[in-house]
Structure formats: structure tokens, C-alpha cells
Write a protein that holds these residues in place. Structure first.
Motif, PDB file in Angstrom:
ATOM      1  N   SER A  62       0.832  -1.203   0.000  1.00  0.00           N
ATOM      2  CA  SER A  62       0.000   0.000   0.000  1.00  0.00           C
ATOM      3  C   SER A  62       0.866   1.253   0.000  1.00  0.00           C
ATOM      4  O   SER A  62       0.351   2.368  -0.011  1.00  0.00           O
ATOM      5  N   THR A  70       3.877   7.130   4.021  1.00  0.00           N
ATOM      6  CA  THR A  70       3.313   6.385   2.904  1.00  0.00           C
ATOM      7  C   THR A  70       3.638   7.099   1.604  1.00  0.00           C
ATOM      8  O   THR A  70       3.571   8.329   1.540  1.00  0.00           O
ATOM      9  N   VAL A  71       3.982   6.339   0.582  1.00  0.00           N
ATOM     10  CA  VAL A  71       4.204   6.921  -0.741  1.00  0.00           C
ATOM     11  C   VAL A  71       3.155   6.368  -1.702  1.00  0.00           C
ATOM     12  O   VAL A  71       2.552   5.328  -1.454  1.00  0.00           O
ATOM     13  N   GLY A  72       2.940   7.064  -2.797  1.00  0.00           N
ATOM     14  CA  GLY A  72       1.981   6.620  -3.801  1.00  0.00           C
ATOM     15  C   GLY A  72       2.507   5.437  -4.592  1.00  0.00           C
ATOM     16  O   GLY A  72       3.696   5.100  -4.535  1.00  0.00           O
ATOM     17  N   ALA A  73       1.609   4.800  -5.343  1.00  0.00           N
ATOM     18  CA  ALA A  73       1.992   3.613  -6.105  1.00  0.00           C
ATOM     19  C   ALA A  73       3.103   3.898  -7.131  1.00  0.00           C
ATOM     20  O   ALA A  73       4.013   3.074  -7.292  1.00  0.00           O
ATOM     21  N   PRO A  74       3.059   5.031  -7.852  1.00  0.00           N
ATOM     22  CA  PRO A  74       4.149   5.279  -8.802  1.00  0.00           C
ATOM     23  C   PRO A  74       5.507   5.381  -8.117  1.00  0.00           C
ATOM     24  O   PRO A  74       6.493   4.810  -8.575  1.00  0.00           O
ATOM     25  N   HIS A  77       6.782   1.927  -6.714  1.00  0.00           N
ATOM     26  CA  HIS A  77       7.332   0.985  -7.694  1.00  0.00           C
ATOM     27  C   HIS A  77       8.589   1.513  -8.363  1.00  0.00           C
ATOM     28  O   HIS A  77       9.507   0.751  -8.635  1.00  0.00           O
ATOM     29  N   GLY A 121      -0.099  -8.080  -9.318  1.00  0.00           N
ATOM     30  CA  GLY A 121       0.215  -7.114  -8.270  1.00  0.00           C
ATOM     31  C   GLY A 121       1.603  -6.546  -8.480  1.00  0.00           C
ATOM     32  O   GLY A 121       1.969  -6.170  -9.601  1.00  0.00           O
ATOM     33  N   SER A 122       2.392  -6.510  -7.428  1.00  0.00           N
ATOM     34  CA  SER A 122       3.745  -5.946  -7.522  1.00  0.00           C
ATOM     35  C   SER A 122       4.813  -7.015  -7.741  1.00  0.00           C
ATOM     36  O   SER A 122       6.002  -6.696  -7.832  1.00  0.00           O
ATOM     37  N   GLU A 125       7.923  -6.997 -10.548  1.00  0.00           N
ATOM     38  CA  GLU A 125       9.018  -6.046 -10.346  1.00  0.00           C
ATOM     39  C   GLU A 125       9.766  -6.305  -9.049  1.00  0.00           C
ATOM     40  O   GLU A 125      10.962  -6.028  -8.961  1.00  0.00           O
TER      41      GLU A 125
ATOM     42  N   MET B  51      -6.465  -0.601 -10.575  1.00  0.00           N
ATOM     43  CA  MET B  51      -5.288  -1.429 -10.295  1.00  0.00           C
ATOM     44  C   MET B  51      -5.669  -2.666  -9.492  1.00  0.00           C
ATOM     45  O   MET B  51      -5.391  -3.780  -9.905  1.00  0.00           O
ATOM     46  N   SER B  52      -6.271  -2.452  -8.328  1.00  0.00           N
ATOM     47  CA  SER B  52      -6.669  -3.580  -7.480  1.00  0.00           C
ATOM     48  C   SER B  52      -8.175  -3.749  -7.565  1.00  0.00           C
ATOM     49  O   SER B  52      -8.930  -3.009  -6.940  1.00  0.00           O
ATOM     50  N   HIS B 104       1.216  -3.989 -11.114  1.00  0.00           N
ATOM     51  CA  HIS B 104       0.977  -2.693 -10.466  1.00  0.00           C
ATOM     52  C   HIS B 104       1.952  -1.639 -10.997  1.00  0.00           C
ATOM     53  O   HIS B 104       1.573  -0.490 -11.238  1.00  0.00           O
ATOM     54  N   ALA B 105       3.211  -2.024 -11.129  1.00  0.00           N
ATOM     55  CA  ALA B 105       4.225  -1.064 -11.590  1.00  0.00           C
ATOM     56  C   ALA B 105       3.868  -0.545 -12.979  1.00  0.00           C
ATOM     57  O   ALA B 105       4.008   0.652 -13.269  1.00  0.00           O
ATOM     58  N   GLY B 106       3.386  -1.444 -13.837  1.00  0.00           N
ATOM     59  CA  GLY B 106       3.014  -1.047 -15.186  1.00  0.00           C
ATOM     60  C   GLY B 106       1.809  -0.125 -15.192  1.00  0.00           C
ATOM     61  O   GLY B 106       1.781   0.886 -15.907  1.00  0.00           O
ATOM     62  N   ALA B 108       0.815   1.808 -12.743  1.00  0.00           N
ATOM     63  CA  ALA B 108       1.229   3.096 -12.170  1.00  0.00           C
ATOM     64  C   ALA B 108       1.961   3.922 -13.225  1.00  0.00           C
ATOM     65  O   ALA B 108       1.703   5.124 -13.378  1.00  0.00           O
ATOM     66  N   VAL B 112       0.924   7.601 -14.746  1.00  0.00           N
ATOM     67  CA  VAL B 112       1.868   8.723 -14.685  1.00  0.00           C
ATOM     68  C   VAL B 112       2.074   9.299 -16.088  1.00  0.00           C
ATOM     69  O   VAL B 112       2.066  10.518 -16.283  1.00  0.00           O
ATOM     70  N   PRO B 179      -0.599  10.301   0.085  1.00  0.00           N
ATOM     71  CA  PRO B 179      -0.324  10.076  -1.329  1.00  0.00           C
ATOM     72  C   PRO B 179      -0.526   8.627  -1.772  1.00  0.00           C
ATOM     73  O   PRO B 179      -0.107   8.261  -2.853  1.00  0.00           O
ATOM     74  N   GLY B 180      -1.157   7.793  -0.953  1.00  0.00           N
ATOM     75  CA  GLY B 180      -1.260   6.374  -1.289  1.00  0.00           C
ATOM     76  C   GLY B 180      -1.981   6.132  -2.599  1.00  0.00           C
ATOM     77  O   GLY B 180      -2.807   6.924  -3.038  1.00  0.00           O
ATOM     78  N   GLY B 181      -1.643   5.006  -3.231  1.00  0.00           N
ATOM     79  CA  GLY B 181      -2.361   4.601  -4.434  1.00  0.00           C
ATOM     80  C   GLY B 181      -2.059   5.472  -5.637  1.00  0.00           C
ATOM     81  O   GLY B 181      -0.972   6.020  -5.792  1.00  0.00           O
ATOM     82  N   VAL B 182      -3.045   5.603  -6.509  1.00  0.00           N
ATOM     83  CA  VAL B 182      -2.880   6.376  -7.746  1.00  0.00           C
ATOM     84  C   VAL B 182      -4.042   7.339  -7.979  1.00  0.00           C
ATOM     85  O   VAL B 182      -4.340   7.703  -9.102  1.00  0.00           O
ATOM     86  N   GLU B 185      -2.972  10.577  -9.732  1.00  0.00           N
ATOM     87  CA  GLU B 185      -2.589  10.331 -11.124  1.00  0.00           C
ATOM     88  C   GLU B 185      -3.805  10.017 -11.980  1.00  0.00           C
ATOM     89  O   GLU B 185      -3.893  10.456 -13.137  1.00  0.00           O
TER      90      GLU B 185
END
Lengths: 247, 267
Positions: A62, A70-74, A77, A121-122, A125, B51-52, B104-106, B108, B112, B179-182, B185
Motif C-alpha cells: 500500500s 506512505t508513498v503513492g503507487a508510482p 514501484h 500485483g507488484s 518487479e 489497479m486492485s 501494479h508497476a506497469g 502506475a 503517470v 499520497p497512497g495509491g494512484v 494520477e
């Protein structure tokens, strides 16, 4: 993802899930940064923090960076996972194969699957970029297959050179910890071989639950049994924290 | 500038049949109230981008609103299955469902790129996996400086993005909780956007640790107190409640789901 479909393998007052969780927790060190998939991997990381690794930095899907924020998803990753800053990625899967490739996408054919699983999911990567990967999963014949139906997260691909050819920076699977024992890649072939069994588990039992011809290390170890302190800590964590009751 | 409008009007105006609709926010602050308006208005042929994908996605697919799903993870509470989505994929009920599957990385990186006005995002991803074989929006690109081959993913520019936040001011500036999630963006990548909020206040208050989305970047703000229920609304890590977990039983059975759907459509 899977439920325990037969009585736990155990030679002591602990369950198979407790054995795998304790064994996985022991591989983590204070000061490391780790990211753990939900379920057994996350539980192992949390147990390590409460036992011998209070300064293990937990990064989670998360976007939480330990207790620091907390940081955002971009950002999670790109800056944290892809950059290669994370020491250990703890993953699991519905299938793993002889080269440590993981499948969380489909069982069977992609277009017409027998079972549709949650997906990537993640994990792709994490598997590519963390310095090392520890896989934590229950050891069952339907899960330990010669070749996964779908490569969701790359282990060693089809052999020893694949990761380098793909330009991967992370080291790939370092060990696979199951409720029966520990598998590690053979340095010569990258094929997963049995290097330890848990107390009370025989090599033949592990072979019977493994879908490839499992090589066994000449120096096969037997895992130390879970200590009363490890078990008590794990049990307090399971019952005491809502963290483990869902995603 | 964002206009502040009633939720039903906002969804009726912004979400049209056939749209690509991004719905973000997880595991809390999920815009359920807005999604249920989409169901009530019987929108159809939507491409749902999320995403989820969780209970909300299961509901929209089961209700026949979505014909395509763009996602990077799909599972129910407590790692259970999403039966309405499984039913649509396996049996075409209530309608066939196409999928476009990423990591998820893709996803995100795609948001962006879309928010940045770029045609694609670039990442060290997907290498060695089977995903690019089935997902046309993943390709490779060669770095002009190093010659390295990297994954390229096409930008996401949804027709409309929907997210839920704690509060907005009367000018339509929105305070996102952390800033969680997207969420940010998704709003910035979309052609139109709807932010539902718990409360509308005179002053957003101190924004330490939070993200402010300025009114000029948002199409509409709708006051929807409790609009994230049954997911939590207290913060980005608030827990879902029991009814969320009870979804499995509703979703498992077409008839029971049908009764749930009737309840949603006749409030």
C-alpha cells in the motif's frame, strides 16, 4: 490463497504454517529493507521484527515505508522497488517451478483457465529488482511443478543465464521456504534443490510433494525446531493484530 | 474549475455508455457511492480501469456495466475469489468480459504517463514474464542513451476518473488523504473527473502530509458522506467492515446477487 488441505506436518506442538513462518522469519536480518506479499510472507516479516530483527524496515504494497510514512503507487514501484533499494522481497504463489518462477495468474491455459488467480500485483518487479527473493509457500504437489502454467514473476526463467540476459539487477530466488523444508538454487544449474528439512520431515515426503526430480544437498540440514518464544510471539501476533485477518 | 454538484447528476453527466472509467482508491476510501450510481443509471459497455479490482469491480461486472477490465490484481476480501468476475470470464454472465492485465508497476507507469501528457511510460518491468504475450499495451523500447531494452506501456487517459476523498472546500479544491495509491494520477490523467467527498468545508485546514488537488484540475465534486462504505473512510489504512467481507456469500450466487442488485437499484 490456498487452504491447508491436509493435516499439518508436525513433529511437535506447532503447525506446519507456524513452522514455515518461523523458518522464514529467521532468514531476515535487522537493518534490512524488505517488502512482503500478503499472507505467510507478511506474517514472517512481522514475526522477524518482533523477534530478532526490530530494525527490519517493512515496506508494504500500500506504499507504507516502515513507520516513516506512505508513498503513492508510482513512487513505490519506481523509487523503491525498481531502483533496487530493497534487500529482500518475500513472495508466494499458487505455483512455483524448478527454476523458482512463480505463478499467481492462471492455472491452465490463459485464454480458458482452469482457475483464474488474482494476478500480478507488484510481484513481477519485486522479483526483478530486489537484491534477493525469499519464497514462502506451502509445499504441495499441485504447487511445486516442473514448469509453471504462467510466469507471473521470474525466478531463473529457463536456466542460469536468463536473468543476466534480461538485464535484471536483482539476484532472484535465494531460498524457498516451505512447510516441509528449504530449497535453494544449485549454484551450477539454478535448479532448486533441497538443502534442509524441518523436524520430523523425511526427504521422500518432500520428493512426493515436488513435481520435478528433486536433487538433495549432500549437506542436508535439519531445521531447528521453533522455540517456545518464537511460537508464543507468533501466536500473539496472529491473534492480537487485525493485520492478519485480511488484506 | 470544479463544479459542486449532486452525486447522481455528476455521474449521469460524466459517465457515459462505452466510456473508459478509472475508479481508484484502495484499501479504504473506495468510491462505492459513485459506483452504485453507475449501476443505478444502468451504464453499459464500460471499460473499468482499476489497479486492485475488488468488491467494487465485482459489483460493476455483475451488474453488467463493464465489458472490459484493465487491472493488475483482482481478488476478494481475505484473498477470496470474485465470483461475479469469474462468472463473467468463465460463462459470459451477465455478459462476456475482456481483460487487459498488467502489473501494479506497469499500471502506475501508465497513469503517470497519462497525467504527464506522454504517450507511454517506461519501466524495468515485465521482463521474463508471460504478461506481454497477452497484453498489447506492453511493448519494449530501446534506451537512446544506453541501448538498454526496457518495457514500454501505453499511457492511460481514461474518459473519466472517479475517486473518493475526505474533504473539499467550496471552490472544489480537494484534500486527498496522503499520497497512497494512484488517485491523484488517475484524476490528472483523465479527460473528466469526479471526486466524491465526505465533507465540504470552508477551509481545507493544514495540508501537512496530504495532497491537494486544485479545483482547476477536477471536473466535478460531489458531497457523498459515507460514500466509501463499506470500505473505511477514516484514512488510507482504515479497515473494511464486516459487510465487505460478507460479499463472498452474495457474490457466490447469481440469485442472491440479483437481490442485492435490486436493492441497489431501488434505494
Amino acid at each position: 490463497m490456498t487452504t491447508l488441505d491436509r493435516p499439518p506436518t508436525s513433529s511437535g506442538p506447532w503447525t506446519a504454517d507456524e513452522m514455515v513462518t518461523v523458518a522464514a522469519a529467521r532468514t531476515l536480518r535487522s537493518g534490512q529493507a524488505c517488502i512482503a506479499a500478503d499472507g505467510l510472507p507478511a506474517r514472517a516479516a512481522d514475526l522477524a521484527r518482533r523477534l530478532h530483527a526490530p530494525d527490519l524496515l517493512r515496506i508494504d504494497g500500500s506504499g507504507r515505508i516502515g513507520d516513516l510514512g506512505t508513498v503513492g503507487a508510482p513512487e513505490l514501484h519506481a523509487y523503491w522497488i525498481q531502483s533496487g533499494r530493497i534487500d529482500v522481497g518475500l513472495l508466494s504463489g499458487a505455483q512455483i517451478d524448478v527454476f523458482g518462477n512463480l505463478n499467481t495468474t492462471v492455472l491452465g491455459d490463459y485464454a480458458e483457465p482452469d482457475v483464474r488467480l488474482p494476478g500480478a500485483g507488484s510481484a513481477p518487479e519485486i522479483a526483478a529488482s530486489c537484491r534477493e527473493i525469499v519464497v514462502v509457500m506451502r509445499h504441495r504437489l499441485r504447487a511445486f511443478v516442473e514448469r509453471v502454467d504462467f510466469v507471473t514473476a521470474l525466478g531463473f526463467g529457463t536456466g542460469q543465464l536468463d536473468r543476466a540476459l534480461l538485464g535484471m539487477r536483482g539476484g532472484g530466488p535465494r531460498r524457498v521456504i516451505t512447510d516441509l523444508g528449504v530449497l535453494e538454487p544449485d549454484p551450477a544449474t539454478s535448479e532448486l534443490a533441497l538443502t534442509a528439512v524441518h523436524p520430523g520431515v523425511g526427504v521422500e515426503q518432500v520428493r512426493a510433494e515436488t513435481g520435478w526430480t528433486l536433487e538433495v544437498s549432500d549437506d542436508l540440514l535439519v531445521t531447528d525446531p521453533p522455540t517456545p518464544h518464537e511460537l508464543a510471539t507468533l501466536r500473539s501476533l496472529v491473534t492480537g493484530s487485525p493485520e492478519w485477518q485480511g488484506r | 474549475m470544479a463544479t459542486i454538484v449532486p452525486l447522481t447528476d455528476a455521474v449521469a453527466d460524466l459517465v457515459r455508455d462505452g466510456d473508459v472509467v478509472a475508479v481508484e482508491g484502495t484499501p479504504a476510501l473506495i468510491p462505492y457511492a459513485a459506483a452504485h450510481e453507475v449501476i443505478r443509471l444502468r451504464r453499459k459497455d464500460l471499460t473499468l480501469v482499476r489497479m486492485s479490482v475488488d468488491v467494487l469491480g465485482d459489483q460493476l461486472v455483475g451488474a453488467g456495466c463493464a465489458r472490459r477490465l484493465v487491472f493488475s490484481w483482482a481478488g476478494g476480501p481475505g484473498e477470496g475469489a470474485l465470483h461475479r468476475i469469474q462468472d463473467a470470464l468463465g460463462h459470459g454472465w451477465p455478459a462476456p468480459l475482456e481483460i487487459e492485465e498488467h502489473s501494479h508497476a506497469g499500471m502506475a507507469a501508465r497513469y503517470v504517463a497519462g497525467a504527464s501528457g506522454l504517450p507511454f511510460g517506461v519501466l524495468r518491468g515485465y521482463a521474463g514474464t508471460d504478461l506481454p504475450q497477452y497484453t498489447a499495451s506492453v511493448r519494449t523500447v530501446r534506451c537512446p542513451f544506453t541501448g538498454e531494452e526496457l518495457a514500454a506501456v501505453s499511457a492511460l487517459n481514461p474518459d473519466v476518473a472517479i475517486v473518493h476523498a475526505r474533504r473539499a472546500d467550496r471552490s472544489g479544491n480537494v484534500l486527498l488523504d496522503g499520497p497512497g495509491g494512484v488517485c491523484k494520477e488517475a484524476v490528472l490523467a483523465a479527460h473528466r473527473s469526479l471526486v466524491t467527498v465526505e465533507e465540504i468545508v470552508d477551509d481545507l485546514g493544514p495540508a501537512t502530509g496530504a495532497t491537494v488537488l486544485p479545483s482547476f484540475a477536477i471536473t466535478a465534486v460531489a458531497h457523498a458522506p459515507g460514500g466509501a462504505a463499506p470500505s473505511g473512510a477514516a484514512g488510507p489504512h482504515d479497515r473494511e467492515d464486516d459487510s465487505h467481507r460478507a460479499w463472498d456469500e452474495v457474490s457466490r450466487d447469481r440469485a442472491r446477487f440479483g437481490r442485492w442488485l435490486e436493492g441497489i437499484r431501488t434505494p
